[in-house]
Design an enzyme around this catalytic site. Structure first.
Site, PDB file in Angstrom:
ATOM      1  N   ASP A   1      -9.991  26.928  15.238  1.00  0.00           N
ATOM      2  CA  ASP A   1      -9.702  27.834  14.122  1.00  0.00           C
ATOM      3  C   ASP A   1      -8.274  27.596  13.629  1.00  0.00           C
ATOM      4  O   ASP A   1      -7.520  28.539  13.355  1.00  0.00           O
ATOM      5  CB  ASP A   1      -9.904  29.307  14.525  1.00  0.00           C
ATOM      6  CG  ASP A   1      -9.900  30.253  13.330  1.00  0.00           C
ATOM      7  OD1 ASP A   1      -9.903  29.768  12.177  1.00  0.00           O
ATOM      8  OD2 ASP A   1      -9.876  31.486  13.534  1.00  0.00           O
TER       9      ASP A   1
ATOM     10  N   ASP B   1     -16.648  31.970   6.654  1.00  0.00           N
ATOM     11  CA  ASP B   1     -15.606  32.279   7.633  1.00  0.00           C
ATOM     12  C   ASP B   1     -14.355  32.826   6.966  1.00  0.00           C
ATOM     13  O   ASP B   1     -13.904  32.320   5.942  1.00  0.00           O
ATOM     14  CB  ASP B   1     -15.232  31.038   8.434  1.00  0.00           C
ATOM     15  CG  ASP B   1     -14.114  31.332   9.413  1.00  0.00           C
ATOM     16  OD1 ASP B   1     -14.292  32.212  10.264  1.00  0.00           O
ATOM     17  OD2 ASP B   1     -13.051  30.692   9.307  1.00  0.00           O
TER      18      ASP B   1
ATOM     19  N   HIS C   1      -0.079  28.899   8.336  1.00  0.00           N
ATOM     20  CA  HIS C   1       0.603  29.832   7.433  1.00  0.00           C
ATOM     21  C   HIS C   1       2.077  29.466   7.375  1.00  0.00           C
ATOM     22  O   HIS C   1       2.651  28.996   8.372  1.00  0.00           O
ATOM     23  CB  HIS C   1       0.456  31.279   7.913  1.00  0.00           C
ATOM     24  CG  HIS C   1      -0.946  31.805   7.867  1.00  0.00           C
ATOM     25  ND1 HIS C   1      -1.643  31.962   6.693  1.00  0.00           N
ATOM     26  CD2 HIS C   1      -1.790  32.192   8.859  1.00  0.00           C
ATOM     27  CE1 HIS C   1      -2.856  32.439   6.958  1.00  0.00           C
ATOM     28  NE2 HIS C   1      -2.968  32.572   8.267  1.00  0.00           N
TER      29      HIS C   1
ATOM     30  N   HIS D   1      -9.097  24.938   9.224  1.00  0.00           N
ATOM     31  CA  HIS D   1      -8.666  25.288   7.868  1.00  0.00           C
ATOM     32  C   HIS D   1      -7.544  24.341   7.439  1.00  0.00           C
ATOM     33  O   HIS D   1      -6.493  24.311   8.074  1.00  0.00           O
ATOM     34  CB  HIS D   1      -8.140  26.724   7.822  1.00  0.00           C
ATOM     35  CG  HIS D   1      -9.145  27.757   8.228  1.00  0.00           C
ATOM     36  ND1 HIS D   1      -9.992  28.380   7.325  1.00  0.00           N
ATOM     37  CD2 HIS D   1      -9.453  28.279   9.444  1.00  0.00           C
ATOM     38  CE1 HIS D   1     -10.760  29.251   7.967  1.00  0.00           C
ATOM     39  NE2 HIS D   1     -10.461  29.200   9.258  1.00  0.00           N
ATOM     40  N   PHE D   2      -7.776  23.566   6.372  1.00  0.00           N
ATOM     41  CA  PHE D   2      -6.725  22.702   5.834  1.00  0.00           C
ATOM     42  C   PHE D   2      -6.120  23.268   4.538  1.00  0.00           C
ATOM     43  O   PHE D   2      -5.244  22.651   3.947  1.00  0.00           O
ATOM     44  CB  PHE D   2      -7.251  21.289   5.604  1.00  0.00           C
ATOM     45  CG  PHE D   2      -7.292  20.424   6.844  1.00  0.00           C
ATOM     46  CD1 PHE D   2      -6.749  20.857   8.037  1.00  0.00           C
ATOM     47  CD2 PHE D   2      -7.876  19.164   6.805  1.00  0.00           C
ATOM     48  CE1 PHE D   2      -6.779  20.070   9.183  1.00  0.00           C
ATOM     49  CE2 PHE D   2      -7.911  18.362   7.938  1.00  0.00           C
ATOM     50  CZ  PHE D   2      -7.372  18.810   9.124  1.00  0.00           C
ATOM     51  N   ARG D   3      -6.611  24.416   4.061  1.00  0.00           N
ATOM     52  CA  ARG D   3      -6.020  25.156   2.932  1.00  0.00           C
ATOM     53  C   ARG D   3      -6.022  24.385   1.613  1.00  0.00           C
ATOM     54  O   ARG D   3      -5.280  24.739   0.700  1.00  0.00           O
ATOM     55  CB  ARG D   3      -4.577  25.556   3.256  1.00  0.00           C
ATOM     56  CG  ARG D   3      -4.364  26.268   4.578  1.00  0.00           C
ATOM     57  CD  ARG D   3      -5.141  27.554   4.684  1.00  0.00           C
ATOM     58  NE  ARG D   3      -4.738  28.353   5.847  1.00  0.00           N
ATOM     59  CZ  ARG D   3      -5.457  29.324   6.371  1.00  0.00           C
ATOM     60  NH1 ARG D   3      -6.642  29.619   5.854  1.00  0.00           N
ATOM     61  NH2 ARG D   3      -5.020  30.013   7.402  1.00  0.00           N
TER      62      ARG D   3
ATOM     63  N   ASN E   1     -13.270  28.636   2.907  1.00  0.00           N
ATOM     64  CA  ASN E   1     -12.562  29.736   2.227  1.00  0.00           C
ATOM     65  C   ASN E   1     -11.258  29.273   1.585  1.00  0.00           C
ATOM     66  O   ASN E   1     -10.196  29.849   1.774  1.00  0.00           O
ATOM     67  CB  ASN E   1     -12.306  30.902   3.198  1.00  0.00           C
ATOM     68  CG  ASN E   1     -11.441  30.503   4.392  1.00  0.00           C
ATOM     69  OD1 ASN E   1     -11.349  29.333   4.731  1.00  0.00           O
ATOM     70  ND2 ASN E   1     -10.819  31.492   5.020  1.00  0.00           N
TER      71      ASN E   1
ATOM     72  N   HIS F   1     -15.490  32.032  16.991  1.00  0.00           N
ATOM     73  CA  HIS F   1     -14.317  32.573  17.719  1.00  0.00           C
ATOM     74  C   HIS F   1     -14.615  33.883  18.467  1.00  0.00           C
ATOM     75  O   HIS F   1     -14.062  34.940  18.169  1.00  0.00           O
ATOM     76  CB  HIS F   1     -13.116  32.742  16.790  1.00  0.00           C
ATOM     77  CG  HIS F   1     -13.400  33.252  15.409  1.00  0.00           C
ATOM     78  ND1 HIS F   1     -14.238  34.303  15.131  1.00  0.00           N
ATOM     79  CD2 HIS F   1     -12.923  32.842  14.213  1.00  0.00           C
ATOM     80  CE1 HIS F   1     -14.266  34.514  13.830  1.00  0.00           C
ATOM     81  NE2 HIS F   1     -13.480  33.642  13.247  1.00  0.00           N
TER      82      HIS F   1
ATOM     83  N   HIS G   1     -18.551  34.847  10.957  1.00  0.00           N
ATOM     84  CA  HIS G   1     -17.319  35.558  11.312  1.00  0.00           C
ATOM     85  C   HIS G   1     -17.717  37.015  11.553  1.00  0.00           C
ATOM     86  O   HIS G   1     -18.069  37.738  10.620  1.00  0.00           O
ATOM     87  CB  HIS G   1     -16.316  35.449  10.160  1.00  0.00           C
ATOM     88  CG  HIS G   1     -14.993  36.091  10.431  1.00  0.00           C
ATOM     89  ND1 HIS G   1     -13.815  35.390  10.390  1.00  0.00           N
ATOM     90  CD2 HIS G   1     -14.651  37.373  10.739  1.00  0.00           C
ATOM     91  CE1 HIS G   1     -12.809  36.209  10.665  1.00  0.00           C
ATOM     92  NE2 HIS G   1     -13.307  37.416  10.873  1.00  0.00           N
TER      93      HIS G   1
END
Length: 430
Positions: free
Chosen positions: A313, A160, A317, A71-73, A103, A240, A187
């Site tokens: 994964d 995911d 944050h 996840h690179f957001r 996502n 995962h 997921h």
């Protein structure tokens, strides 16, 4: 040009494990030969290019790692991580290819967002690929245009972060993914069995006096999705994996199909729910860390090939988000910079896996799944390598990622990335 001298080359694709010299041209490997047999003077005489020599005594040279769950957001939450900073974090961990999850905000459910991610990824020093969503807006009730998204460059499909609850949608999605010849990843957490996700229902939830995530949440959906996959012939990934029963379900399904895959994260094969009691929100994740028996089952799954992928994964944050109370803080930890060390220390050093087995799950297996020209070392092959010292201890005091949410921050680890080479260039040097 770059000459890597006297490395221990481990290439799972060819099952090579021997001392080698590796000569790298612009973006491909020019020559691989026995250690000490490539003469730098001869190269500089024949070529006008500048030659950089890397002395790799004591270092393992492996294919650049391929992490297929990242996840690179970006777009939408760049304050946590963006594609550029994520790529720097990946390079520091020896990762030269990433497959991003969809996502983001907006979600990768339309070609416009997909193009944004791929175009920005092309400006980094690594190879950035992305999945697209299975359903529109990740609502779980309307499929995306998988054919168009695949044509536009999506390497796979996933929602995911959210489970797909409607079995009819799952079946349609698998059928369509099979038609466009792309893997689809799941997921697996049924919310019917969850109160306060991110913490195992058991010792950890009792310690905090909260409800948690029951293992049945994963088992229930894994059983359903494996059954549908066997019916549809889709190539699927159980993401995962965290519960022993789920590992066994995958083991049995793989006896019936070569299109079933499962991934383990480094945190699930190194930690148990005890870590949540020690580290609080820094060890809160979905699915949660479970028991020692579950951890051992995951390791057995890696040993016998039931679990054929190791992926981080990587879930950044911000500090203030993880500083919230346990029931309010977001789930997830970063992992790109520690995955190789954790695999080396927890699996290879302990004798659970050979280095060849570990690297197979981190290079050629994920590359093959997503049909990437990556994960192997060969003449005329991609010049993507990681050079690391498996015996070197180090303590991560700060990560290259924008976010620092990891229970491994400040912990002594074993196995240090010294150089990462991608597209023929040194993109990380310790």
């Amino acid at each position: 040009m770059i000459l890597v001298q006297n490395c221990r080359m481990i290439d799972p694709a060819s099952q090579t494990d021997s001392l080698r010299d590796i000569l790298i041209g612009e973006d491909r490997i020019t020559k691989i030969a026995e250690a000490g047999t490539i003469n730098p003077a001869q190269i500089t005489k024949e070529k006008e290019d500048e030659l950089r020599i890397l002395n790799a005594d004591g270092l393992i040279a492996a294919p650049g790692l391929v992490d297929t769950h990242v996840h690179f957001r970006d777009p939408g939450a760049e304050y946590k991580e963006d594609i550029l900073t994520g790529a720097v974090s990946a390079a520091a961990g020896g990762v030269t290819s990433v497959v991003l999850m969809a996502n983001t905000n907006p979600h990768v459910d339309q070609e416009e967002t997909l193009s944004y991610v791929l175009e920005k990824g092309a400006k980094t020093g690594i190879h950035v690929y992305t999945c697209a969503n299975v359903t529109m807006d990740m609502e779980g009730d309307e499929l995306t245009d998988m054919k168009a998204l695949a044509k536009a460059g999506a390497v796979g499909f996933t929602d995911d972060g959210k489970p797909l609850l409607d079995a009819k949608i799952v079946r349609k999605a698998m059928q369509e993914a099979a038609r466009v010849h792309k893997p689809i990843s799941f997921h697996e957490e049924n919310p019917a069995y969850i109160q306060n996700n991110g913490v195992n229902a058991g010792k950890a939830s009792e310690y905090f006096g909260i409800g948690g995530s029951d293992r049945q949440a994963e088992i229930d959906m894994v059983r359903r999705d494996l059954s549908i996959a066997l019916e549809t012939g889709a190539e699927i990934v159980i993401q995962h994996i965290s519960a022993a029963e789920a590992v066994e379900l995958v083991r049995q399904a793989k006896k019936k199909s070569t299109k079933i895959h499962a991934e383990a994260t480094p945190h699930h094969f190194t930690l148990t729910e005890d870590a949540v009691m020690e580290h609080g929100t820094m060890a809160k994740m979905n699915p949660p860390l479970r028991t020692e028996a579950d951890r051992q089952a995951i390791i057995r799954g890696l040993q016998d090939g039931t679990i054929d992928l190791i992926a981080t994964d990587h879930a950044p944050h911000a500090d203030y988000e993880k500083a919230k109370p346990l029931t309010e803080a977001p789930s997830g930890i970063i992992g790109l910079e520690t995955s190789l060390a954790l695999g080396n220390e927890a699996l290879v050093d302990t004798g659970e896996l050979t280095m060849m087995q570990l690297l197979t799950c981190m290079t050629i297996n994920p590359a093959k799944l997503y049909r990437l020209d990556a994960g192997y070392l060969a003449e005329n092959g991609p010049a993507d390598l990681v050079l690391f010292d498996p015996a070197k201890e180090w303590v991560p005091e700060r990560f290259y990622s924008k976010s620092q949410n990891s229970p491994f921050l400040g912990q002594k680890l074993k196995g240090k990335v010294e150089y990462t080479i991608c597209k023929g260039k040194v993109i990380f040097e310790a």
